[in-house]
Each structure stands twice: as structure tokens, then as C-alpha cells.
Write an enzyme that holds these catalytic residues in place. Structure first.
Site, PDB file in Angstrom:
ATOM      1  N   SER A   1       0.807  -1.226   0.000  1.00  0.00           N
ATOM      2  CA  SER A   1       0.000   0.000   0.000  1.00  0.00           C
ATOM      3  C   SER A   1       0.839   1.275   0.000  1.00  0.00           C
ATOM      4  O   SER A   1       2.014   1.272   0.379  1.00  0.00           O
ATOM      5  CB  SER A   1      -0.913   0.001   1.234  1.00  0.00           C
ATOM      6  OG  SER A   1      -1.730  -1.134   1.247  1.00  0.00           O
TER       7      SER A   1
HETATM    8  C1  LIG Z   1      -3.463  -3.552  -0.786  1.00  0.00           C
HETATM    9  S1  LIG Z   1      -3.081  -5.241  -0.710  1.00  0.00           S
HETATM   10  C2  LIG Z   1      -1.818  -5.463   0.530  1.00  0.00           C
HETATM   11  C3  LIG Z   1      -1.787  -4.519   1.687  1.00  0.00           C
HETATM   12  C4  LIG Z   1      -0.719  -4.821   2.685  1.00  0.00           C
HETATM   13  N1  LIG Z   1      -1.109  -4.220   3.903  1.00  0.00           N
HETATM   14  C5  LIG Z   1       0.624  -4.327   2.186  1.00  0.00           C
HETATM   15  O1  LIG Z   1       0.936  -3.131   2.305  1.00  0.00           O
HETATM   16  O2  LIG Z   1       1.354  -5.150   1.621  1.00  0.00           O
HETATM   17  C6  LIG Z   1      -4.509  -5.984   0.032  1.00  0.00           C
HETATM   18  C7  LIG Z   1      -4.431  -7.472   0.206  1.00  0.00           C
HETATM   19  O3  LIG Z   1      -5.695  -7.944   0.673  1.00  0.00           O
HETATM   20  C8  LIG Z   1      -5.820  -9.287   0.253  1.00  0.00           C
HETATM   21  N2  LIG Z   1      -7.223  -9.679   0.444  1.00  0.00           N
HETATM   22  C9  LIG Z   1      -8.310  -9.331  -0.285  1.00  0.00           C
HETATM   23  N3  LIG Z   1      -9.425  -9.859   0.252  1.00  0.00           N
HETATM   24  C10 LIG Z   1      -9.043 -10.534   1.361  1.00  0.00           C
HETATM   25  C11 LIG Z   1      -9.717 -11.294   2.363  1.00  0.00           C
HETATM   26  N4  LIG Z   1     -11.054 -11.463   2.328  1.00  0.00           N
HETATM   27  N5  LIG Z   1      -9.012 -11.850   3.371  1.00  0.00           N
HETATM   28  C12 LIG Z   1      -7.661 -11.704   3.410  1.00  0.00           C
HETATM   29  N6  LIG Z   1      -6.949 -11.016   2.498  1.00  0.00           N
HETATM   30  C13 LIG Z   1      -7.635 -10.422   1.494  1.00  0.00           C
HETATM   31  C14 LIG Z   1      -5.310  -9.257  -1.170  1.00  0.00           C
HETATM   32  O4  LIG Z   1      -4.916 -10.550  -1.617  1.00  0.00           O
HETATM   33  C15 LIG Z   1      -4.129  -8.285  -1.030  1.00  0.00           C
HETATM   34  O5  LIG Z   1      -2.909  -8.957  -0.841  1.00  0.00           O
END
Ligand SMILES: C[S@@+](CC[C@H](N)C(=O)[O-])C[C@H]1O[C@@H](n2cnc3c(N)ncnc32)[C@H](O)[C@@H]1O
Length: 189
Positions: A43
Site C-alpha cells: 500500500s
Molecule cells: C493492498 S493489498 C496489501 C496490503 C498490505 N497491507 C501491504 O501493504 O502489503 C490488500 C491485500 O488484501 C488481500 N485480500 C483481499 N481480500 C481478502 C480477504 N477477504 N481476506 C484476506 N486477504 C484479502 C489481497 O490478496 C491483497 O494482498
């Protein structure tokens, strides 16, 4: 230390480049999302800082990090809780569970860990309630399954329908929600 300074201190202690694929590390200073594979992103730093300031994590808190991707937010949260607290990060993409888990392990904070999310189940209900919940993927509406995992005085920061929403459980069971600006996120699935 004031809440603002604790967030800046966590950023200094957990540099973003530790959580990026090799080919992205030289872009770590860019204030935008960076690809980590599978169409997902590490992010935008200013957005992460704004979310952590709203979340107001205290030492000793028990925290859930939904969509922990690269492991960066999990590591930042672990720095904020300190070893008296605990953090569980959940992630849907199996490759990112490994990537984020390995990145987190290298930070030497064994009170935090990454778990494979269970498809169809939001969060990590088996260890609820949590003092704080951070959600790094955008929901279409306020996810009640996550509200149910908050402690009676808990706080959650979650993007909903393009808005950053602060959710606060009130003593007596009332849930207060407040919008804090518009942001873009990958979808919560
Ligand atoms: C913006 S990205 C990663 C954010 C992380 N905090 C970072 O900075 O690396 C959001 C993540 O949410 C995951 N995701 C989406 N829906 C989800 C769910 N229901 N449960 C767990 N992870 C989920 C996606 O696979 C993705 O890797």
C-alpha cells in the site's frame, strides 16, 4: 510518546524496502502502491500512515490485520503493540502468505504472524475479539463479520465504498462510524 510520533517511529523501524520484491525495492520511496504479484500491491505509505494514526494502536493491544499482503502493515502493527501485544495478519493469496510471512519473520517480532485466510470467512474469528482491526482492501459495505470480531471498546479502520471509515464500538453495543477521506484500494474478496 504521542500517537503521531509512534507511527513515524514504526515507519523508521520497519523500512518499506524489506517488504518489496527485489525488482521494486529501488522504488520504495515512491508514495504510491507498488506491485507485489497476483495483481496485489504494497500500500501507499501516506495512506498506511493515515490508517495507523486513525487506528491508534497502544502497546499491549491484540490486533488483526486483514489483507496483510507483503507483511509490511503486520510488521508496523507489531512494532506499535510491542511484545506485550499480538498481531495476526490474514491473507487470501497463498504465495503472498509465504512472501509476507517470510518478510515479517525477518523483523524479529515473534508476537506477530501471518495466516492463510479461509475463503468465505472474513478475518480470523477463532481468536476474536480484537482491540484493533486494520483492513487493507476495499469493502462494498461495512463488513459485519469484522465488526463482530471487535472488542467492546475496539476500533477498526476499513475502506468502504471508496471511503476510509473509522468504526468504534461503544460500551453498550452501539457502533459509531466516521468517514475520513476517499481512497482507492484493491477489492476485499
Ligand atoms: C493492498 S493489498 C496489501 C496490503 C498490505 N497491507 C501491504 O501493504 O502489503 C490488500 C491485500 O488484501 C488481500 N485480500 C483481499 N481480500 C481478502 C480477504 N477477504 N481476506 C484476506 N486477504 C484479502 C489481497 O490478496 C491483497 O494482498
Amino acid at each position: 510518546m504521542a500517537g503521531q510520533d509512534r507511527v513515524a517511529e514504526a515507519f523508521a523501524a520497519m523500512p518499506r524496502e524489506w517488504f518489496l520484491p527485489e525488482g521494486q525495492r529501488r522504488s520504495a520511496a515512491y508514495d504510491g502502491p507498488l506491485p507485489i504479484g497476483h495483481g496485489q500491491t504494497n500500500s501507499q505509505p501516506s495512506t498506511v500512515a493515515a490508517m495507523l494514526r486513525l487506528l491508534d494502536v497502544k502497546p499491549g493491544h491484540k490486533v488483526l490485520d486483514v489483507g496483510c499482503g507483503s507483511g509490511w502493515t503486520t510488521a508496523l502493527l507489531a512494532h506499535l503493540t510491542g511484545e506485550a501485544g499480538s498481531v495476526v495478519g490474514v491473507e487470501l493469496e497463498p504465495d503472498l502468505v509465504r512472501f509476507g510471512g517470510d518478510n515479517l519473520a525477518r523483523t524479529g517480532q515473534p508476537w506477530a504472524r501471518v495466516e492463510q485466510a479461509v475463503p468465505g470467512e472474513l478475518g480470523w474469528p477463532r481468536e476474536a475479539p480484537y482491540d484493533r482491526i486494520l483492513v487493507s482492501a476495499g469493502a462494498r459495505e461495512l463488513p459485519q463479520q469484522l465488526v463482530d470480531q471487535l472488542d467492546a471498546r475496539g476500533r477498526m479502520v476499513v475502506p468502504v465504498d471508496g471511503w476510509m471509515v473509522l468504526v468504534e464500538q461503544q460500551p453498550g453495543g452501539e457502533v459509531r462510524t466516521e468517514r475520513h477521506g476517499s481512497y482507492r484500494f484493491v477489492p476485499l474478496r
